[in-house]
Design a protein around this motif. Sequence first.
Motif: not given
Length: 695
Positions: A485, A524-526, A528-529, A668, A670-671, A674, A676-677
């Motif tokens: 990352k 977004i799924q893989y 983000c962050g 992070g 972003q997750c 979105s 996603n987290s």
Amino acid sequence: MYRSCVVLNVLKSISILWWLLVLQLLPPCGSFFNESSVFGPEKLQAFKVFDDEQPGQISGRSFICVPLFRIFNLELRHQIRLAPDEYVAVSGDHPALGSWNLDKAVPLKEQDKDRTKWYLRIWICATQRFYYRYLIYSRNAQGKRILRRWEGQTVARMLQTYEMYRSPGLDIFGEAYPTSVGGGFSLERGWLQHEYVIELKFTWQDHLLIAGLASNTKYRLILTPLNLMDDTRIEVSRFSYNHSAFRSQSKHGVRYTQGSVVVFRIYQPLETYNAFRLSIYQGSKDIRLSVGEAYMFPEQFKGSRGILQVPILASLQAISIGELTLPYLVVQPMPKVEAGNLRASFHQYWPDNWPTLDVGYRGMGASYFQSSTSLTENTIESFMAVERAKGDMVQLDVQLTKDYVPVIWHGFGFYTSSKEQQIRDRFDLRYVLIRELTYSELKASRVFILKRWTLQEYTHLNVKDPSHNARIFPKLSEVYETLPKTLGLIVEIKWPQLMASGVLESSQTLNKNVYVDKTIQTSIQYGCGRPLIFASFDADICTMLRLKQHIFPVILMSIGDSRIWDPYMDLRAQSLQQAVNFAQSAEILGTAVHIDNFQGQHQLVNLGLDLHQAIFLWGNHMQDVHLLEQFRILDVTGLIYDHMDKVGPSSWKRSVFFRAPQLLELFGAQCVASGNSTSIPGAKPVKPTIWPKLR
């Protein structure tokens, strides 16, 4: 019991640690929690215990909160005026403010007839720091909230513990942290959720052909929806340096001449289909002479894109006097877009006090046409070599297969043959497009590249083994999962362009909305962050990326005024200034322009930098250390070049820029934004950092 409750009432001025000590010494106070308390049942809803996630740990949020009225005062300035159907609300990370959910944001109340002053009084916790933003919304016919504008500062407004006891100040809509990087005045356009967009684009050299009028005639255009319900919103952008932003359509219309760029943007509720009338006038805004009208009907807007060819009729007569040729774009919201929230926006996040970043072009460089590049381009192996050379980011190319799987490949296709066929020369091969093959078919294909009039086979690298980092056609998801990352990415989405000569670069039959949706969903799924920027040579894809999400920034790739390639038909990509105008119009991060546009005129980069846009430079011959240094001195955002191992920063740079843990923690978010987290592992609450601005 009475004395204990008195003690509790004076704890407002005592620190939290002292509060904990006193509470341990007090006997149980059961009546504090029943209806005989000084606080009624509705007030007790504001008493919140914040140890649900980690009940075994004691933290600053592990105490019963002291509720009191918080007053929010807001004023609209900067010539912001609300439409009759628009309202103001506040959203924040506190449950009382909706936990960043648009549908749960708390409306403010208007204080004056001009609707420029708003206020809210609400019970909220005084013992917890919380963050909040203001927003403008409307409602559709079904009662769903439509996000129009919201505050886009990287760090939301913050209220510290016990700061509520101070008298409330006045907030200005869009202004926060004026001395902080990522602060100042910043408003974001809402992403599409319950609406879709149609863009009618005057982006070619010629659109109007009218009998008896010269091609350089000056017109005024007015677009009118022909609908029974007032559920359509029209904005227009006419490109002019630093004045290209979309605005509400004037009753006098918008000026248009041959070669100028004008874009009408139409917002409509989902499942709503309207016809439109384009009225064409001559003259000034005060004295107008009607020329004719063109009508566009819902059944003409097919798919995601197309070209309208409609007759121009004389006013009040059914006589054709000319023809209108007009490309259009239809932008639909992403599936499951409701998962996004108002926690943060990264559309404009790229601070101008960051150093010039070194970006590896397709990894360590283009390899299929340059024998000096040892690693194969657009492979994970080549990407990882960039970090070893102390590069900050990698530019890579993404295309989608027939079954909409994003893969990494630069060209629109490759040469192939059957497995049994013996190859003697290029005439034994056939050219196949990526979009014509499913992912399984792609990985089962023989791959040949025509390299300087010789053939080279790469079938041995077309393997499925995920541990084989030199393999070609890796999935975008595999790239995200494999690369650290700390290595930033510029993800360029490939789409064939119409050349000024009228010839297409390649054909493309995939649905453009689904094409973009799949790329965003995979990211977004893989992905983000991490530092990640979307890019494309296709201005419409940049528009779609901007309207569909708020997680990743977007830049327009542009050849500009280069003599190496033939120009595109789209005027938005034919020059540096039009690319800068488009970035302002579409509200994207900036542009990446070919270095040929700056030969002998390096100061032209200020066209974008002065508007606080990101400016990346790219080009095959950016392999001169002195040339790279000249642009670093000008503070360009990034340099995209080949052979980073030879001319890159490894000899003088201590570390890659994004290795700083504070930056990874920031991205992070972003997750979380979105959906996603729900949390950022190990993240602390973000505080505004006061750094001097360079511009």
